[in-house]
Design an enzyme around this catalytic site. Structure first.
Site, PDB file in Angstrom:
ATOM      1  N   GLU A  51       0.855  -1.110   0.066  1.00 44.39           N
ATOM      2  CA  GLU A  51       0.207   0.147   0.185  1.00 44.39           C
ATOM      3  C   GLU A  51       0.883   1.272  -0.068  1.00 44.39           C
ATOM      4  O   GLU A  51       1.887   1.347   0.402  1.00 44.39           O
ATOM      5  CB  GLU A  51      -0.853  -0.031   1.200  1.00 44.39           C
ATOM      6  CG  GLU A  51      -1.897  -1.121   1.378  1.00 44.39           C
ATOM      7  CD  GLU A  51      -2.866  -1.300  -0.021  1.00 44.39           C
ATOM      8  OE1 GLU A  51      -3.217  -0.300  -0.567  1.00 44.39           O
ATOM      9  OE2 GLU A  51      -3.411  -2.180  -0.051  1.00 44.39           O
ATOM     10  N   CYS A  52       0.514   2.336  -0.552  1.00 44.73           N
ATOM     11  CA  CYS A  52       0.887   3.512  -0.745  1.00 44.73           C
ATOM     12  C   CYS A  52       0.638   4.410   0.532  1.00 44.73           C
ATOM     13  O   CYS A  52       1.073   5.731   0.605  1.00 44.73           O
ATOM     14  CB  CYS A  52       0.851   4.330  -2.016  1.00 44.73           C
ATOM     15  SG  CYS A  52      -0.954   4.764  -2.322  1.00 44.73           S
ATOM     16  N   GLY A  53      -0.262   4.136   1.211  1.00 44.47           N
ATOM     17  CA  GLY A  53      -0.589   4.740   2.414  1.00 44.47           C
ATOM     18  C   GLY A  53      -1.839   5.438   2.346  1.00 44.47           C
ATOM     19  O   GLY A  53      -2.693   5.730   3.070  1.00 44.47           O
TER      20      GLY A  53
END
Length: 237
Positions: A230-232
Site C-alpha cells: 500500500e502507498c498509504g
C-alpha cells in the site's frame, strides 16, 4: 432507470455490506449515488486495470470528479494513458500534486524511496497521502469511490464494499471481482489495459518503486521493493 431493493441504512454497515454483496457492481454504484452523501468522487491511479472503474462510474455519473494524484514520478505511459481515457470517456479529471515538487523534496531529504521503509512511508505521505486528503477536502467528497479488490493483495482481502471514515463513505463496488471479471468487463466494453501491462507490469505506480512481475514474485512484490503493497492512501484516509 435502475430499481434498487430496500437496503439497511448507512449507520448499520455490517448488515448493509451483507446485502450489498448480493448486488451487481452496477447496482452498488447506483445505490451509493442515490443513497450516499453528497459530492461523490472517484479516485484513480490510471493503472493497469483502471479503465474498468472509470467506465463503470461514468456510465451512471458522467460528470463525477475523477481524482488523480500526480506524484511527479509517474511513468510517461501513465500520463499518456490518462490523456487517452480522459478524452475517450469525457472525464471530469481533477489532478492534485504534492505541495513541494520532487526536485525540492529530493534537495531536502534525498531520494526517500531509497531510504528503507521509513523513507518510503515519508515519501508516500508527502507525494500521495497529503494530495489525496487535500483533494477529498477541497472537493467536499462525501462518497468516495475506489477500485479496491480483495484479490489484489493480502492487505486487501477484507475490503468491504462500503466503509465509513469519519463523515465520509468509501465505496468499493468491485471489491469481490476477480481478474477474470475484470478481463470480461474490459473485453465486453472494448476497454484498454495500461500500455505497460503487456510488459509485465500488473500494479503500476511511480517509476522508481514499480517493477514488472517476474517468476516467483507475488503481485504485491512489484511495489516498493517488496517492503509493502500500500502507498498509504487506503491505509490512512
Amino acid at each position: 432507470m435502475t430499481v434498487l431493493p430496500a437496503l439497511p441504512p448507512l449507520d448499520d454497515l455490517e448488515t448493509l455490506n451483507v446485502h450489498l454483496e448480493t448486488l451487481s457492481a452496477e447496482n452498488r454504484v447506483c445505490w451509493a449515488l442515490e443513497r450516499g452523501p453528497d459530492h461523490p468522487a472517484l479516485s484513480s491511479s490510471f493503472g493497469a486495470q483502471s479503465a474498468v472503474m472509470l467506465h463503470l462510474l461514468t456510465r451512471f455519473a458522467p460528470d463525477i470528479p475523477v481524482i488523480l494524484v500526480d506524484t511527479g514520478y509517474l511513468f510517461p505511459e501513465t500520463y499518456r494513458f490518462a490523456d487517452t481515457l480522459t478524452e475517450r470517456l469525457k472525464l471530469n479529471l481533477k489532478v492534485y500534486q504534492p505541495l513541494r515538487s520532487g526536485a525540492w523534496t529530493e534537495a531536502r531529504h534525498g531520494r526517500l524511496w531509497e531510504q528503507g521503509i521509513d523513507g518510503i512511508n515519508q515519501y508516500n505521505t508527502l507525494h500521495k497521502v497529503e494530495p489525496m486528503r487535500r483533494a477529498l477536502e477541497e472537493l467536499q467528497v462525501g462518497t468516495w469511490f475506489t477500485g479496491l479488490r480483495r484479490g489484489q493483495s493480502s492487505t486487501r482481502t477484507q475490503t468491504s464494499i462500503v466503509q465509513q471514515r469519519d463523515e465520509r463513505y468509501k465505496i468499493s463496488p468491485i471489491a469481490d471481482w476477480t481478474d477474470r471479471d475484470i478481463w470480461e468487463y474490459m473485453k465486453h466494453h472494448d476497454l484498454p489495459y495500461h500500455p505497460l501491462w503487456e510488459q509485465g507490469y500488473v500494479s503500476i505506480g511511480d517509476i522508481h518503486t514499480t517493477r514488472p512481475l517476474e517468476p516467483g514474485m507475488r503481485e504485491e512484490d512489484t511495489r516498493f521493493f517488496g517492503f509493502k503493497r500500500e502507498c498509504g492512501i487506503h491505509e490512512n484516509i
